[in-house]
Design an enzyme around this catalytic site. Structure first.
Site, short mmCIF file in Angstrom:
data_model
loop_
_atom_site.label_atom_id
_atom_site.label_comp_id
_atom_site.label_asym_id
_atom_site.label_seq_id
_atom_site.Cartn_x
_atom_site.Cartn_y
_atom_site.Cartn_z
N GLY A 126 16.78 -19.76 55.40
CA GLY A 126 16.95 -20.96 54.63
C GLY A 126 15.70 -21.25 54.05
N ARG A 141 21.23 -14.65 51.92
CA ARG A 141 21.74 -13.88 53.04
C ARG A 141 22.08 -12.38 52.75
NH1 ARG A 141 19.71 -17.42 57.14
NH2 ARG A 141 20.58 -19.64 56.55
N ASP A 146 13.69 -16.55 62.41
CA ASP A 146 13.65 -15.25 63.38
C ASP A 146 14.67 -14.23 62.87
OD1 ASP A 146 16.09 -16.71 63.52
OD2 ASP A 146 16.34 -16.88 65.87
N THR A 151 10.46 -22.39 58.29
CA THR A 151 11.62 -22.82 58.76
C THR A 151 11.60 -24.43 59.07
OG1 THR A 151 13.35 -23.05 60.41
CG2 THR A 151 11.22 -21.80 61.17
N ASP A 201 13.06 -25.89 61.12
CA ASP A 201 13.77 -26.20 62.55
C ASP A 201 12.49 -26.15 63.58
OD1 ASP A 201 16.21 -26.21 61.38
OD2 ASP A 201 16.64 -23.92 62.01
N ASP A 214 11.46 -23.72 65.23
CA ASP A 214 11.93 -22.83 66.58
C ASP A 214 11.55 -21.65 66.59
OD1 ASP A 214 13.15 -21.76 64.34
OD2 ASP A 214 15.13 -22.07 65.12
N ARG A 238 19.38 -26.82 64.16
CA ARG A 238 20.29 -25.43 64.58
C ARG A 238 20.15 -25.76 66.13
NH1 ARG A 238 18.59 -19.35 62.94
NH2 ARG A 238 16.96 -19.89 64.37
#
Length: 319
Positions: free
Chosen positions: A11, A72, A103, A125, A127, A129, A171
């Protein structure tokens, strides 16, 4: 190393362009050629690779998204796909690769490193994360986008005396919801890292109404449930009408904040330094306000933890 490559994968996040710019110009500064790989690992397999000069990354630091595009690529998960990518790297004379992403992107970078092509990961990202780093590129910009939306939603929530549910991305991580909820003064925050009690949530809404409060904001992370699902649950349990705003991909876009531009620049430059040292399988991050590099496997073996002190504080302040 004489020549390295850079790609963005997964993303997109605001600040990726700043990181790409830093990789290109830092490499050139040290006399190393650099090539951009377009469309992530898919482009690596297809040989969509172009040499970049300093001017090619001019006027991109302020832009959201990624100049190198992202895609992707299921084929890259296979041995055959990885071998195709390696052939393309050999053909272009690439001796190392900077991978900017999350990741999943790191897993691809680690696969190439194990096959003899050193890669360094840069965390990009919204996120936030990625274990091993306090902050990822794009998180701050997305956070400010969410806060701006919450502020606007609160205006109409106040005007109409309503409870609004705001669903945010992230996410399986609650950082975006947690930070935005605290900064936006939300009455309730639901994150994946903490179990929720629907009865407690309804009780908090009712207590607010009892003291004269006629509007509320509930922030729910997508990793907990969807906003419309929560709306139905509140209606079922307490017969309280709510309105839902799903912010969606608007959270990924926009001009990066100064913080994300600086992070991208710092991380991209350090990634080049690590590659020049001949080291692969490393990830770049920030710990205690210092740029660090660490074993990339930590990104998918360690567990990401949200700052639960912020969660506790948000509940204390939303009485």
């Amino acid at each position: 190393m004489k020549k390295i490559g850079v790609l963005t994968s997964g993303g997109d996040s605001p600040g990726m362009n700043a990181a790409v710019r830093a990789v290109v110009r830092k490499a050139i500064y040290h006399g190393v050629e650099v090539a951009g790989v377009y469309s992530g690992y898919q482009g690596l397999i297809e040989g969509n690779i172009k040499n970049l000069e300093a001017g090619d990354v001019g006027d991109i630091i302020q832009r959201g998204g990624t100049k190198l595009y992202s895609a992707r690529c299921e084929e890259f998960r296979t041995e055959a796909g990885q071998l195709k990518a390696i052939e393309q790297m050999k053909k272009e004379g690439l001796e190392g690769l900077v991978v900017i992403g999350g990741d999943g992107s790191y897993r691809g970078a680690m696969a190439l490193t194990k096959r003899g092509f050193p890669c360094v990961g840069v965390p990009g990202t919204i996120d936030n994360d990625i274990p091993g780093t306090d902050y990822t590129i794009g998180f701050d910009t997305a956070l400010n986008t969410v806060i701006e939306a919450i502020d606007k939603i609160r205006d109409t929530a106040t005007s109409h005396e309503r409870t609004f549910i705001v669903e945010v991305m992230g996410r399986d991580a609650g950082d975006l919801a947690l930070w935005a909820g605290l900064a936006g003064g939300a009455e309730t925050i639901l994150i994946p890292e903490e179990s929720y009690d629907i009865g407690d949530m309804i009780d908090r809404l009712q207590k607010g109404r009892d003291r004269g409060k006629r509007h509320s904001i509930i922030i729910v992370a997508e990793g907990v449930m969807g906003g419309n699902e929560l709306k139905a649950l509140i209606k079922e349990k307490a017969d309280i009408e709510t309105r839902v705003s799903v912010l969606g991909h608007i959270q990924r876009g926009g001009s990066p904040t100064a913080r994300d531009r600086v992070l991208g620049s710092l991380f991209g430059a350090r990634a080049v330094e690590v590659l020049i040292e001949g080291v692969g399988g490393r990830a770049i991050g920030m710990k205690n306000h210092q740029v660090v590099d660490y074993d990339m496997t930590e990104a998918f073996t360690a567990e990401h933890n949200a700052d639960m002190s912020l969660y506790t504080l948000s509940k204390e302040l939303a009485i």
